[in-house]
Design a protein around this motif. Structure first.
Motif, short mmCIF file in Angstrom:
data_model
loop_
_atom_site.label_atom_id
_atom_site.label_comp_id
_atom_site.label_asym_id
_atom_site.label_seq_id
_atom_site.Cartn_x
_atom_site.Cartn_y
_atom_site.Cartn_z
N ARG A 464 0.74 -1.28 0.01
CA ARG A 464 0.13 0.00 0.17
C ARG A 464 0.74 1.27 -0.05
NH1 ARG A 464 -2.17 -0.98 6.19
NH2 ARG A 464 -0.23 -0.52 7.46
N HIS A 465 1.98 1.30 -0.12
CA HIS A 465 3.22 2.27 0.05
C HIS A 465 3.13 3.33 -1.05
CE1 HIS A 465 6.38 4.46 1.97
NE2 HIS A 465 7.05 4.38 0.70
N THR A 466 2.46 4.48 -0.72
CA THR A 466 2.42 5.63 -1.80
C THR A 466 3.11 6.78 -1.27
OG1 THR A 466 0.26 6.08 -0.86
CG2 THR A 466 0.38 4.58 -2.81
N GLU A 467 3.48 7.08 0.08
CA GLU A 467 3.80 8.01 0.66
C GLU A 467 5.37 8.04 0.38
OE1 GLU A 467 2.54 5.70 2.41
OE2 GLU A 467 0.37 6.24 2.70
N ALA A 468 6.02 9.14 0.62
CA ALA A 468 7.46 9.25 0.62
C ALA A 468 8.41 8.84 1.66
CB ALA A 468 7.85 10.95 0.70
N VAL A 511 -4.76 -3.92 -0.37
CA VAL A 511 -3.55 -3.85 -1.47
C VAL A 511 -3.79 -2.86 -2.53
CG1 VAL A 511 -2.13 -5.17 -3.16
CG2 VAL A 511 -2.88 -6.36 -0.98
N ASP A 512 -2.73 -2.10 -2.81
CA ASP A 512 -2.71 -0.99 -3.98
C ASP A 512 -2.54 -2.01 -5.25
OD1 ASP A 512 -2.44 0.77 -5.79
OD2 ASP A 512 -0.90 1.82 -4.81
N ASN A 513 -3.85 -1.98 -5.99
CA ASN A 513 -3.63 -2.95 -7.21
C ASN A 513 -2.69 -2.38 -8.09
OD1 ASN A 513 -6.77 -3.88 -6.37
ND2 ASN A 513 -5.23 -5.20 -6.22
N ASN A 514 -2.42 -1.22 -7.99
CA ASN A 514 -1.31 -0.56 -9.07
C ASN A 514 0.04 -1.05 -8.61
OD1 ASN A 514 -3.26 1.01 -10.42
ND2 ASN A 514 -3.37 2.73 -8.92
#
Length: 564
Positions: A464-468, A511-514
């Motif tokens: 799910r990691h989308t942060e810095a 889960v981030d499916n991207n």
């Protein structure tokens, strides 16, 4: 009290069988045979008197009913039951000092001797006349009707109709000056004892009346007259629970703030199947107490007056009970208690971010990080996977990188509060291990549960990691998976986590499916990253120009201080 000693009707049956045999008869139903012969129902006292007219004869006759054979002893018959041992334990702890028993057996005395206590035993009228004052007694067993070893046993209605004057006075003293716990007494045959209890008008201390069945007749009347609390439970189950509860309360009264005493009380509340209201209140008190710590102050002026290096240890020193309480509820609790401690953790996770040192800001994360790891590891150890998922995906906090709210488990990490330690997670493990192992009672379950929680958290952060914010490597052991194609380094707990298909399905929703198709793919990525980092770190540790064999076998990955 469930010790294998025959009940009165069983003794009746055996006595009737003997009487019939002496008459040369073998009836199918000895009770019907007796009634046809005498015109009356069989009464225990009448049969005993008929079979053995003298007191000494009755003693010899009764011996076989109370003394175990070797086989009976091995089978746990005619030996102290859980109820006898609970009463003995209460006497050993000073909670009960006097037992007045109508039973002829010596099982309470045996249970006390097993605890290394020699009781004072009173079995005859002469013993009662010469015994010390009641207030001086500590372990008194008073056989009001005698015991089977004494020829002065009271059995028949005539013998039970009145007591000598000095015994009546002692009973008056007991009923007037002491609290009373009645266990399984029918109040049917003992006329003198019924009268003694009925004539006591004072209510200095409470009365509890324990029986397996609803009270009736004189028992119900006496219980009502004494305002007794009637408990319809099995003595072998209820008395041990009461003993444990009293022990926990006594521990708390000795030092109500000790972690061990508080956790013992919470465990007992949970084990009784009741709502642990005390645990709820203690959680709220702990949140308030931690909020009021100067080192945890969210007042900016106070926050700026304390150095980061002083703040972290000052907060850590105050979190033992907090962490132990959460671990205990996470391991032994249920969905209701999860709501309590997770909301309490969320309250302490909601902290401001001040302009200035990031280390000093991160110090305010310590209570929440302790809660995340104490609760998460304990829930893993208990196999409470829904709670684990909730902890990893709930408790929203402000994400300073995105300005949105993200799960605290994604943002509050050991490397935030121990940034200058090569092994941040190991440092946290060293602090929490005694609390989890000893205070919360997880013992040897702690290490593997810790690794599984770290591994799950790491894989979920990747998914799910989308942060810095960088994803720190977990503190886990690795092992070599050797195949025909070579050596592959994998986390030891990988196979155990992957075997839980329901858990993986539950985590798929987060889960981030991207990034990955599902959580299993995130685990594949976690294994690959950890394995590659371990091999790289181990190769870099080899001195230049030397042939050294690479590490092998189960070992902790030398990458915990790095991130990716």
């Amino acid at each position: 009290m469930g010790a294998g000693v025959p009940a009165a009707w069983q003794i009746q049956e055996r006595l009737l069988t003997r009487i019939a045999a002496a008459s040369g008869e073998q009836p199918d139903d000895v009770f019907v045979w007796w009634k046809n012969r005498t015109g009356r129902d069989a009464e225990y006292d009448e049969l005993l008197h008929a079979a053995a007219p003298t007191p000494l004869g009755r003693k010899d006759l009764l011996r076989e009913f109370f003394e175990p054979t070797d086989g009976e002893r091995e089978a746990g018959l005619k030996v102290p039951s859980a109820a006898h041992r609970a009463i003995a334990q209460m006497m050993a702890e000073g909670l009960v000092r006097i037992v007045v028993t109508l039973n002829f057996d010596l099982l309470i005395e045996t249970a006390l001797r097993d605890l290394g206590i020699e009781p004072t035993v009173v079995s005859t009228a002469a013993d009662a006349a010469g015994m010390e004052p009641l207030h001086a007694q500590r372990h008194l067993i008073w056989h009001l009707h005698g015991d089977y070893t004494n020829p002065e046993m009271l059995n028949t209605p005539d013998e039970l109709r009145t007591y000598p004057a000095h015994i009546g006075l002692r009973l008056d003293e007991v009923f007037d000056q002491y609290g009373l716990l009645v266990v399984g007494w029918s109040a049917r045959w003992d006329s003198a004892l019924i009268a003694a209890l009925a004539r006591c008008s004072s209510r200095r201390y409470p009365t509890f009346w324990l029986d397996r069945f609803p009270l009736n007749g004189d028992a119900a009347k006496l219980a009502k007259a004494r305002d007794a609390t009637v408990v319809i439970k099995d003595a072998g189950e209820w008395l041990p629970m009461v003993t444990e509860a009293c022990g926990a309360i006594k521990h708390l009264e000795t030092d109500p703030l000790t972690t061990a005493g508080a956790i013992a009380t919470v465990k007992r509340d949970l084990s009784f199947g009741r709502i642990p209201v005390g645990a709820h209140d203690l959680l709220l008190k702990e949140v308030q107490r931690i909020r009021e710590l100067q080192a945890f102050s969210t007042n900016e002026d106070i926050w700026r007056s304390l150095s980061y290096h002083d703040r972290i240890p000052a907060i850590e020193d105050e979190l033992e009970l907090w962490a132990a309480l959460i671990a205990t509820l996470a391991y032994w609790g249920n969905a209701r208690t999860d709501d309590w401690w997770i909301s309490s953790a969320a309250h302490l996770a909601d902290v401001p971010t001040f302009a200035g040192s990031s280390d000093a800001n991160n110090a305010l994360k310590v209570p929440a990080i302790f809660a995340l790891y104490a609760g998460g590891v304990a829930a893993v150890a208990a196999g409470r996977w829904t709670t684990v998922v909730r902890l990893l995906t709930d408790i929203p906090v402000l994400n300073p990188f995105s300005g949105q709210r993200s799960p605290a488990a994604a943002l509050y990490k050991p490397d935030d509060v121990y940034p200058h330690t090569r092994w941040p997670s190991r440092a946290l493990f060293g602090l929490l291990r005694p609390v989890l192992s000893d205070a919360a009672g997880l013992g040897v379950l702690v290490e593997e549960a810790w690794e599984q929680f770290e591994y799950l958290s790491y894989a979920l952060d990747l998914a799910r990691h989308t942060e810095a914010k960088a994803v720190p490597f977990p503190y886990v052991r690795v092992d070599d998976d050797r195949t025909d194609s070579g050596r592959e380094v994998v986390p030891v707990v990988s196979a155990a986590v992957r075997s839980r298909s329901a858990l993986l399905d539950e985590l798929n929703a987060h889960v981030d499916n991207n990034r990955y198709a599902n959580f299993a793919a995130a685990l594949d990525a976690a294994d690959a990253r950890i394995g590659a980092a371990v091999e790289d770190a181990e190769r870099r540790s080899i001195p230049m120009g030397r042939a050294v064999r690479l590490p092998g076998g189960r070992r902790f990955a030398p990458i915990a201080g790095e991130s990716q």
